[in-house]
Design an enzyme around this catalytic site. Structure first.
Site, mmCIF file in Angstrom:
data_model
loop_
_atom_site.group_PDB
_atom_site.id
_atom_site.type_symbol
_atom_site.label_atom_id
_atom_site.label_comp_id
_atom_site.label_asym_id
_atom_site.label_seq_id
_atom_site.Cartn_x
_atom_site.Cartn_y
_atom_site.Cartn_z
ATOM 1 N N ARG A 84 0.850 -1.193 0.000
ATOM 2 C CA ARG A 84 0.000 0.000 0.000
ATOM 3 C C ARG A 84 0.887 1.245 0.000
ATOM 4 O O ARG A 84 1.948 1.265 0.613
ATOM 5 C CB ARG A 84 -0.881 0.034 1.253
ATOM 6 N N TYR A 227 -1.260 -3.660 -6.976
ATOM 7 C CA TYR A 227 -0.986 -4.450 -5.764
ATOM 8 C C TYR A 227 -2.025 -4.251 -4.662
ATOM 9 O O TYR A 227 -2.387 -3.122 -4.320
ATOM 10 C CB TYR A 227 0.390 -4.076 -5.195
ATOM 11 N N LYS A 236 -9.444 -2.318 1.479
ATOM 12 C CA LYS A 236 -9.166 -1.156 2.333
ATOM 13 C C LYS A 236 -9.920 0.092 1.848
ATOM 14 O O LYS A 236 -10.401 0.893 2.653
ATOM 15 C CB LYS A 236 -7.663 -0.880 2.368
ATOM 16 N N HIS A 256 -11.063 -1.883 11.412
ATOM 17 C CA HIS A 256 -9.925 -2.733 11.049
ATOM 18 C C HIS A 256 -9.796 -3.806 12.130
ATOM 19 O O HIS A 256 -8.897 -3.745 12.973
ATOM 20 C CB HIS A 256 -8.668 -1.847 10.972
ATOM 21 N N SER A 278 -1.623 -2.893 11.197
ATOM 22 C CA SER A 278 -1.075 -3.805 10.200
ATOM 23 C C SER A 278 0.199 -4.455 10.755
ATOM 24 O O SER A 278 0.948 -3.818 11.510
ATOM 25 C CB SER A 278 -0.733 -3.032 8.931
ATOM 26 N N CYS A 280 0.651 -6.966 12.892
ATOM 27 C CA CYS A 280 0.676 -7.355 14.310
ATOM 28 C C CYS A 280 0.140 -8.769 14.507
ATOM 29 O O CYS A 280 -0.214 -9.149 15.616
ATOM 30 C CB CYS A 280 -0.141 -6.385 15.150
ATOM 31 N N ASP A 303 -9.504 -9.378 9.161
ATOM 32 C CA ASP A 303 -8.999 -8.029 8.873
ATOM 33 C C ASP A 303 -10.017 -6.905 9.070
ATOM 34 O O ASP A 303 -9.649 -5.839 9.526
ATOM 35 C CB ASP A 303 -8.478 -7.987 7.434
ATOM 36 N N ARG A 395 2.213 -12.137 -0.229
ATOM 37 C CA ARG A 395 0.841 -12.429 0.206
ATOM 38 C C ARG A 395 0.310 -13.731 -0.347
ATOM 39 O O ARG A 395 0.747 -14.201 -1.401
ATOM 40 C CB ARG A 395 -0.092 -11.305 -0.293
HETATM 41 O O1 O2Y Z 1 0.250 -4.140 1.153
HETATM 42 C C1 O2Y Z 1 -0.931 -4.319 0.877
HETATM 43 O O2 O2Y Z 1 -1.456 -3.857 -0.107
HETATM 44 C C2 O2Y Z 1 -1.750 -5.142 1.731
HETATM 45 S S1 O2Y Z 1 -2.168 -4.337 3.202
HETATM 46 C C3 O2Y Z 1 -3.153 -5.431 4.091
HETATM 47 C C4 O2Y Z 1 -3.617 -6.576 3.497
HETATM 48 C C5 O2Y Z 1 -4.423 -7.443 4.205
HETATM 49 C C6 O2Y Z 1 -4.766 -7.114 5.471
HETATM 50 N N1 O2Y Z 1 -4.322 -5.983 6.061
HETATM 51 C C7 O2Y Z 1 -3.499 -5.163 5.410
HETATM 52 C C8 O2Y Z 1 -3.050 -3.955 6.175
HETATM 53 O O3 O2Y Z 1 -2.162 -3.220 5.758
HETATM 54 O O4 O2Y Z 1 -3.617 -3.721 7.261
HETATM 55 MN MN MN Z 2 -5.236 -4.993 7.727
#
Ligand code: O2Y
Ligand code: MN
Length: 614
Positions: A84, A227, A236, A256, A278, A280, A303, A395
């Site tokens: 992200r 991604y 998200k 979340h 994220s 944890c 999540d 992932r």
């Molecule tokens: O890096 C990403 O795009 C994935 S972020 C993510 C994916 C699944 C669950 N939680 C998260 C997060 O960053 O909290």
């Molecule tokens: Mn998450």
């Protein structure tokens, strides 16, 4: 792009309701992005098989060895598109104050102008996929519909796993349902402006990325990334950022949070919602294998949770997703056997390593790395290479119903009643293993003051403490202080029926820098104390940090913990904590007048109590 088209996209609520509006929106967007083909996805098995075959043939996916990992695939992203992009994520509310100090803000018209320019012709030479999906069981009391337009077949097959996707959702829209529009392009057209054809690449993306949310019109526009959270817009972008803003308006919560069902040895069941920043270990907690006899933990979500007051006055929650997009590194038979079993087939892996036999590998899957691998960038790798074989944010994408610990009520249309809410974070110091809030307002203070030390899977320097209120820092679609006020109002509405609130920290370290608490399946011991508290059984000592287990109330038998370890787990150091209250004060100050008074008075109360302990 002209202002005329801008007006077409700056839509009214009614514009995103029903089929005629959907057809017009798709046609408008196709005129803007100029794809070769428009494909309406029906979500069928045939469609999935065709897309996977096309991507395998083009080199966008690698089919894994069918005997070792049936019906599973590997995608490798480009190294600049691996996570992200928080600094490129925007909340474009009309008033900057409504986005608040924790969000990047851009004026809606300014952002629309930039997006219009970037999306113009962005899909030339590609297919535009129309992906209708439901967050939550179709027709469920808390469910919502969205439609993503995308030029990424990887996003289509992933969204088919992560949501309920396809024809049944179109039927709902035909019947007049409202839908949230989500526009996505990888930003790599296959035709030049003069019409010349360009070759495609395995992972198309653009160096410039923009993930924009328009809360007033409930729209998502994502440019340049293929991604995860940047591109699977149902997750998200919709289920947290746009949904939290909808929930604020409509009196519910989009959080979340993982969801679990816990059954105690006496056969009582409890539902817990737990918010962790994220990285944890939310997926590990959601799929926990309890080490205590007689205890059962079942998975409802790993999540995101949507919660609202039910007709019985209690707080009810659903997992709006249908799959897991879990972090692979660190997931092994020892840490998360349920996840390992979940991903035995039918899984899309991204940025993990490939074995010589055509299976996957990542750090933590087995104690020893295989001798010869192909790393996440497609290069030969041996344990001596010195770089991780899998990207730290690699992932797996897999359907929730493949999980052996999935609860029978995970996709119940009404959701599950919540008995306790838990806030957690990764903290080497200060935050005790478990603490109970005095009441709902104190619990909101727990949420507002959640913080975590950053890991390699997130952006920014490792080990740095980051305040992550309610674990929603990157995901709250509106002013975070208004989010706290909203929580306070929800608590008032729930009254006596409000779930009890707790805070946990599995990550405390001792002076030698070692983790004190074993974590994983032994976290059931903390859950057991929470359940005992719900039943009014466990003994508690009230401290400035909330209610801590009285000596002996938390069962640590067999863990080999010394008295000093228990001190480390539950010590309340007034000096360290007073320093932390200064940091919280600085965080709170950024919200100015929007900060609810209840939060500043709770902070003052905490300081007063710590001063008394000095
Ligand atoms: O890096 C990403 O795009 C994935 S972020 C993510 C994916 C699944 C669950 N939680 C998260 C997060 O960053 O909290
Ligand atoms: Mn998450």
């Amino acid at each position: 792009m002209t202002d005329t088209v801008l007006t077409d996209f700056a839509t009214e609520e009614a514009a995103h309701t029903g089929r005629a509006a959907l057809d017009a929106w798709v046609a408008n967007f196709a005129a803007l992005t100029q794809p070769d083909v428009i494909l309406w996805c029906d979500g069928s098995e045939e469609e999935r098989a065709r897309l996977l075959a096309e991507m395998t043939a083009s080199g966008a996916l690698i089919a894994l060895n069918h005997d070792l990992r049936p019906d599973s695939y590997l995608a490798r992203s480009t190294p600049s598109d691996v996570a992200r992009v928080e600094d490129r994520t925007f909340i474009c509310s009309a008033d900057q104050e409504d986005a608040g100090p924790t969000n990047n803000w851009r004026a809606p018209n300014e952002m629309r102008r930039e997006l219009d320019a970037r999306f113009t012709g962005s899909m030339s030479g590609r297919t535009l996929y129309v992906v209708p999906f439901s967050m939550g069981p179709l027709g469920g009391a808390i469910s919502q519909i969205g439609v993503q337009l995308t030029d990424s077949p990887y996003v289509v097959v992933s969204t088919r796993i992560m949501t309920r996707m396809g024809r049944p959702i179109l039927h709902e829209i035909d019947a007049g349902a409202r839908w949230v529009p989500a526009l996505h392009t990888v930003g790599m057209p296959l035709c030049t402006p003069s019409g010349a054809r360009l070759p495609d690449v395995a992972w198309p993306s653009n160096e410039t990325k923009i993930i924009a949310h328009f809360p007033e019109t409930r729209e998502i526009w994502s440019y340049g990334s293929g991604y995860g959270g940047n591109a699977l817009l149902a997750k998200k972008c919709f289920a947290l950022r746009i949904a939290s803003s909808m929930a604020h308006e409509e009196g519910w919560l989009a959080e979340h949070m993982l969801l679990i069902k816990v059954t105690s040895p006496d056969g009582h069941t409890y539902h817990l919602a737990a918010a962790f920043p994220s990285a944890c270990g939310k997926t590990n907690f959601a799929m926990m294998s309890p080490t205590r006899p007689g205890w059962i933990v079942e998975t409802i979500g790993d999540d995101i949770a949507w919660l609202r007051r039910g007709e019985d006055g209690r707080l009810w929650a659903i997992n709006p997703e249908a799959g897991f997009f879990g972090v692979a590194p660190g997931t092994g038979a020892d840490t998360n056997p349920a996840a390992i079993s979940t991903i035995r087939s039918g899984t899309i892996f991204t940025n993990v390593a490939l074995t010589r036999e055509g299976d996957v590998w990542w750090e933590g899957l087995t104690p020893e790395a295989p001798r010869n691998l192909i790393d996440w960038q497609g290069k030969a790798w041996t344990p001596e290479t010195g770089t991780p074989a899998a990207h730290p944010n690699a992932r797996f994408t897999v359907a929730a119903d493949q999980c052996p610990t999935i609860s029978d009520d995970w996709d119940s249309r009404d959701g599950v009643p919540i008995d306790a809410i838990v806030f957690g974070g990764r903290r080497a110091t200060n935050v005790p293993l478990v603490a109970e809030a005095e009441d709902w307002e104190h619990g909101v203070f727990f949420g507002a003051t959640t913080s975590s030390e950053q890991t390699a899977a997130a952006e920014g320097p490792v080990g740095i403490l980051r305040h992550d209120p309610f674990a929603m820092l990157p995901f709250c679609g509106y002013n975070m202080a208004d989010h706290w006020t909203h929580w306070l109002r929800i608590g008032e509405a729930l009254g006596e029926n409000a779930p009890r609130i707790f805070r946990v920290n599995w990550f405390k370290k001792n002076a030698a820098g070692k983790y004190v608490w074993p974590g994983f399946g032994d976290n059931i011991r903390v859950v057991e104390w929470i359940v005992d508290r719900l039943q009014g059984a466990a003994a508690v000592d009230w401290t400035p940090l909330g209610g801590l287990p009285r000596t002996g109330a938390l069962d640590v038998a067999g863990l080999g913990l010394e008295d000093a370890d228990l001190v480390d787990l539950f010590d309340v150091d007034p000096e360290l904590w007073l320093a932390e209250t200064d940091q919280i004060d600085r965080l709170f100050a950024t919200f100015g007048e929007r900060l609810p008074l209840e939060m500043s008075s709770r902070l003052a109360q905490l300081r007063g109590r710590l001063e008394e302990l000095r």
